[in-house]
Scaffold this motif. Structure first.
Motif, PDB file in Angstrom:
ATOM      1  N   GLU A 178       0.836  -1.200   0.000  1.00 40.35           N
ATOM      2  CA  GLU A 178       0.000   0.000   0.000  1.00 40.35           C
ATOM      3  C   GLU A 178       0.875   1.257   0.000  1.00 40.35           C
ATOM      4  OE1 GLU A 178      -4.112   1.380   2.154  1.00 40.35           O
ATOM      5  OE2 GLU A 178      -2.533   0.594   3.457  1.00 40.35           O
ATOM      6  N   LYS A 179       1.967   1.228   0.768  1.00 40.39           N
ATOM      7  CA  LYS A 179       2.879   2.380   0.802  1.00 40.39           C
ATOM      8  C   LYS A 179       3.535   2.610  -0.559  1.00 40.39           C
ATOM      9  CE  LYS A 179       3.964   2.060   5.741  1.00 40.39           C
ATOM     10  NZ  LYS A 179       4.982   1.688   6.755  1.00 40.39           N
ATOM     11  N   HIS A 180       3.689   1.554  -1.334  1.00 44.35           N
ATOM     12  CA  HIS A 180       4.247   1.681  -2.681  1.00 44.35           C
ATOM     13  C   HIS A 180       3.198   2.136  -3.694  1.00 44.35           C
ATOM     14  CE1 HIS A 180       7.683  -0.592  -1.072  1.00 44.35           C
ATOM     15  NE2 HIS A 180       8.357  -0.174  -2.132  1.00 44.35           N
ATOM     16  N   GLY A 181       1.959   2.331  -3.243  1.00 49.58           N
ATOM     17  CA  GLY A 181       0.908   2.806  -4.138  1.00 49.58           C
ATOM     18  C   GLY A 181       0.343   1.753  -5.067  1.00 49.58           C
ATOM     19  N   LEU A 182       0.537   0.480  -4.724  1.00 51.06           N
ATOM     20  CA  LEU A 182       0.090  -0.597  -5.609  1.00 51.06           C
ATOM     21  C   LEU A 182      -1.338  -1.042  -5.300  1.00 51.06           C
ATOM     22  CD1 LEU A 182       3.354  -2.728  -5.566  1.00 51.06           C
ATOM     23  CD2 LEU A 182       2.648  -1.025  -7.244  1.00 51.06           C
ATOM     24  N   LEU A 183      -1.775  -0.822  -4.076  1.00 50.72           N
ATOM     25  CA  LEU A 183      -3.113  -1.235  -3.675  1.00 50.72           C
ATOM     26  C   LEU A 183      -3.592  -0.352  -2.536  1.00 50.72           C
ATOM     27  CD1 LEU A 183      -2.684  -2.897  -0.750  1.00 50.72           C
ATOM     28  CD2 LEU A 183      -1.849  -4.646  -2.299  1.00 50.72           C
ATOM     29  N   ARG A 184      -4.883  -0.484  -2.216  1.00 49.23           N
ATOM     30  CA  ARG A 184      -5.450   0.229  -1.074  1.00 49.23           C
ATOM     31  C   ARG A 184      -6.311  -0.746  -0.279  1.00 49.23           C
ATOM     32  NH1 ARG A 184      -8.136   4.314  -3.481  1.00 49.23           N
ATOM     33  NH2 ARG A 184     -10.207   3.399  -3.262  1.00 49.23           N
ATOM     34  N   LEU A 185      -6.126  -0.758   1.025  1.00 44.99           N
ATOM     35  CA  LEU A 185      -6.915  -1.620   1.893  1.00 44.99           C
ATOM     36  C   LEU A 185      -8.251  -0.946   2.154  1.00 44.99           C
ATOM     37  CD1 LEU A 185      -4.102  -2.720   4.394  1.00 44.99           C
ATOM     38  CD2 LEU A 185      -4.908  -3.885   2.335  1.00 44.99           C
ATOM     39  N   ASP A 186      -9.294  -1.439   1.518  1.00 44.97           N
ATOM     40  CA  ASP A 186     -10.631  -0.888   1.642  1.00 44.97           C
ATOM     41  C   ASP A 186     -11.472  -1.755   2.566  1.00 44.97           C
ATOM     42  OD1 ASP A 186     -10.005   1.134  -0.037  1.00 44.97           O
ATOM     43  OD2 ASP A 186     -11.287   0.508  -1.701  1.00 44.97           O
ATOM     44  N   TYR A 187     -12.578  -1.198   2.999  1.00 45.21           N
ATOM     45  CA  TYR A 187     -13.518  -1.988   3.797  1.00 45.21           C
ATOM     46  C   TYR A 187     -14.082  -3.106   2.916  1.00 45.21           C
ATOM     47  CZ  TYR A 187     -17.591  -3.310   6.541  1.00 45.21           C
ATOM     48  OH  TYR A 187     -18.525  -4.020   7.251  1.00 45.21           O
ATOM     49  N   GLY A 188     -13.953  -4.333   3.373  1.00 43.93           N
ATOM     50  CA  GLY A 188     -14.509  -5.468   2.636  1.00 43.93           C
ATOM     51  C   GLY A 188     -13.595  -6.046   1.586  1.00 43.93           C
ATOM     52  N   GLY A 189     -12.366  -5.536   1.452  1.00 43.73           N
ATOM     53  CA  GLY A 189     -11.485  -6.119   0.458  1.00 43.73           C
ATOM     54  C   GLY A 189     -10.245  -5.290   0.193  1.00 43.73           C
ATOM     55  N   ILE A 190      -9.593  -5.591  -0.906  1.00 42.38           N
ATOM     56  CA  ILE A 190      -8.357  -4.938  -1.325  1.00 42.38           C
ATOM     57  C   ILE A 190      -8.566  -4.378  -2.725  1.00 42.38           C
ATOM     58  CG2 ILE A 190      -5.917  -5.287  -1.857  1.00 42.38           C
ATOM     59  CD1 ILE A 190      -6.058  -7.699   0.136  1.00 42.38           C
ATOM     60  N   ARG A 191      -8.338  -3.083  -2.882  1.00 42.40           N
ATOM     61  CA  ARG A 191      -8.505  -2.447  -4.188  1.00 42.40           C
ATOM     62  C   ARG A 191      -7.135  -2.347  -4.857  1.00 42.40           C
ATOM     63  NH1 ARG A 191     -12.484  -0.007  -6.582  1.00 42.40           N
ATOM     64  NH2 ARG A 191     -13.708   0.055  -4.647  1.00 42.40           N
ATOM     65  N   VAL A 192      -7.022  -2.972  -6.022  1.00 45.10           N
ATOM     66  CA  VAL A 192      -5.765  -2.953  -6.767  1.00 45.10           C
ATOM     67  C   VAL A 192      -5.677  -1.650  -7.554  1.00 45.10           C
ATOM     68  CG1 VAL A 192      -4.466  -4.053  -8.619  1.00 45.10           C
ATOM     69  CG2 VAL A 192      -5.598  -5.451  -6.890  1.00 45.10           C
ATOM     70  N   LEU A 193      -4.599  -0.888  -7.329  1.00 45.74           N
ATOM     71  CA  LEU A 193      -4.391   0.387  -8.003  1.00 45.74           C
ATOM     72  C   LEU A 193      -3.418   0.275  -9.171  1.00 45.74           C
ATOM     73  CD1 LEU A 193      -4.054   2.644  -4.822  1.00 45.74           C
ATOM     74  CD2 LEU A 193      -6.131   2.161  -6.142  1.00 45.74           C
ATOM     75  N   ASP A 194      -2.481  -0.655  -9.067  1.00 47.64           N
ATOM     76  CA  ASP A 194      -1.446  -0.792 -10.101  1.00 47.64           C
ATOM     77  C   ASP A 194      -1.177  -2.281 -10.313  1.00 47.64           C
ATOM     78  OD1 ASP A 194       0.731  -0.786 -11.767  1.00 47.64           O
ATOM     79  OD2 ASP A 194       1.939   0.583 -10.551  1.00 47.64           O
ATOM     80  N   LEU A 195      -1.941  -2.899 -11.223  1.00 45.37           N
ATOM     81  CA  LEU A 195      -1.815  -4.338 -11.448  1.00 45.37           C
ATOM     82  C   LEU A 195      -0.444  -4.703 -11.997  1.00 45.37           C
ATOM     83  CD1 LEU A 195      -3.001  -7.154 -11.551  1.00 45.37           C
ATOM     84  CD2 LEU A 195      -4.054  -6.587 -13.758  1.00 45.37           C
ATOM     85  N   GLU A 196       0.053  -3.941 -12.967  1.00 46.24           N
ATOM     86  CA  GLU A 196       1.367  -4.246 -13.529  1.00 46.24           C
ATOM     87  C   GLU A 196       2.458  -4.079 -12.476  1.00 46.24           C
ATOM     88  OE1 GLU A 196       2.230  -5.642 -16.375  1.00 46.24           O
ATOM     89  OE2 GLU A 196       0.066  -5.903 -16.606  1.00 46.24           O
ATOM     90  N   GLY A 197       2.263  -3.104 -11.577  1.00 45.62           N
ATOM     91  CA  GLY A 197       3.220  -2.923 -10.494  1.00 45.62           C
ATOM     92  C   GLY A 197       3.272  -4.136  -9.574  1.00 45.62           C
ATOM     93  N   LEU A 198       2.107  -4.746  -9.299  1.00 42.04           N
ATOM     94  CA  LEU A 198       2.081  -5.956  -8.483  1.00 42.04           C
ATOM     95  C   LEU A 198       2.774  -7.102  -9.213  1.00 42.04           C
ATOM     96  CD1 LEU A 198      -1.572  -5.973  -7.033  1.00 42.04           C
ATOM     97  CD2 LEU A 198       0.555  -5.588  -5.774  1.00 42.04           C
ATOM     98  N   ARG A 199       2.550  -7.194 -10.513  1.00 43.87           N
ATOM     99  CA  ARG A 199       3.166  -8.290 -11.278  1.00 43.87           C
ATOM    100  C   ARG A 199       4.671  -8.163 -11.334  1.00 43.87           C
ATOM    101  NH1 ARG A 199      -1.458  -8.106 -16.005  1.00 43.87           N
ATOM    102  NH2 ARG A 199      -2.850  -9.682 -15.087  1.00 43.87           N
ATOM    103  N   ARG A 200       5.163  -6.929 -11.353  1.00 44.03           N
ATOM    104  CA  ARG A 200       6.613  -6.698 -11.470  1.00 44.03           C
ATOM    105  C   ARG A 200       7.293  -6.543 -10.129  1.00 44.03           C
ATOM    106  NH1 ARG A 200       4.803  -2.644 -15.017  1.00 44.03           N
ATOM    107  NH2 ARG A 200       5.538  -1.134 -13.495  1.00 44.03           N
ATOM    108  N   TYR A 201       6.515  -6.447  -9.052  1.00 45.15           N
ATOM    109  CA  TYR A 201       7.086  -6.101  -7.764  1.00 45.15           C
ATOM    110  C   TYR A 201       8.088  -7.139  -7.295  1.00 45.15           C
ATOM    111  CZ  TYR A 201       7.517  -4.863  -2.851  1.00 45.15           C
ATOM    112  OH  TYR A 201       8.014  -4.513  -1.623  1.00 45.15           O
ATOM    113  N   GLN A 202       9.236  -6.680  -6.868  1.00 43.41           N
ATOM    114  CA  GLN A 202      10.211  -7.522  -6.202  1.00 43.41           C
ATOM    115  C   GLN A 202      11.048  -6.645  -5.309  1.00 43.41           C
ATOM    116  OE1 GLN A 202      12.288 -10.251  -8.689  1.00 43.41           O
ATOM    117  NE2 GLN A 202      13.230 -11.316  -6.983  1.00 43.41           N
ATOM    118  N   GLU A 203      10.939  -6.920  -4.033  1.00 45.01           N
ATOM    119  CA  GLU A 203      11.597  -6.032  -3.045  1.00 45.01           C
ATOM    120  C   GLU A 203      13.104  -6.085  -3.219  1.00 45.01           C
ATOM    121  OE1 GLU A 203      10.587  -5.049   1.511  1.00 45.01           O
ATOM    122  OE2 GLU A 203      11.135  -7.112   1.092  1.00 45.01           O
TER     123      GLU A 203
END
Length: 203
Positions: A178-203
């Motif tokens: 969430e701090k990386h701006g890839l998703l937001r923790l919403d009530y009732g679920g997780i809202r994906v903000l940057d799908l490609e960012g999640l696919r490429r993410y590697q710490e």
């Protein structure tokens, strides 16, 4: 289509209930209309391993139908779920008579194989934050799960089960993402903000 609509039926499985069980005869091809289902197994000592989660729009069980074998895993509802069940006879009739269905099934098997190869790689090579990112990204698969929306109705406990971690550790990973701006923790679920960012993410 008329035969599929006539033969396929719907069942309701409450949260924690079994959609199907390991070792039983495979009588249906199973699709998810609503809810979320996890495919998992238990060791003799009771330890659970989760293979994948199947969101609405996804189908599974075609491998056992094609091989005429008993089911190799349990499938459990992570929340109250509406399940479509296509009888094996209808499945095999489609396979024999419909070229578009055969092509769809070939793609389904190929994409499923790629998904599981990726899961093995993720589990053995990646840190947990990246595993959680890839776990969420894997749900946005246009062929396997065409019905998924950007707001994924999934709990942090369910994310933990699907990524092989505890709820607390999954929560920490989600906060990092969430701090990386890839998703937001919403009530009732997780809202994906940057799908490609999640696919490429590697710490």
């Amino acid at each position: 289509m008329a035969r599929v609509e006539a033969d396929t039926f719907e069942t309701f499985v409450p949260k924690g209930g079994f959609v199907c069980r390991k070792g039983e005869p495979v009588e249906n091809w199973i699709g998810i209309i609503g809810g979320m289902v996890k495919m998992n197994n238990f060791s003799p000592s009771g330890k659970s391993v989760t293979f994948t989660g199947v969101p609405p729009g996804g189908w599974f069980g075609e491998g056992s139908l094609l091989k005429h074998e008993a089911r190799k895993y349990d499938a459990m509802a992570l929340r109250d779920s509406r399940i479509a069940r296509m009888p094996a006879e209808t499945f095999h009739w489609l396979l024999d008579s419909s070229l578009p269905f055969t092509r769809f099934l070939l793609m389904q098997l190929n994409e499923r194989l790629g998904q599981f190869i990726g899961m093995v790689e993720n589990d053995r090579l990646l840190d947990l934050n990246t595993r959680v990112a890839r776990c969420l990204a894997s749900m946005f698969h246009s062929h396997l799960y065409p019905g998924i929306e950007k707001l994924v109705h999934i709990s942090q406990e369910e994310v933990g089960l699907l990524s092989g971690s505890s709820r607390q550790r999954a929560n920490q990973a989600l906060q990092v993402l969430e701090k990386h701006g890839l998703l937001r923790l919403d009530y009732g679920g997780i809202r994906v903000l940057d799908l490609e960012g999640l696919r490429r993410y590697q710490e």
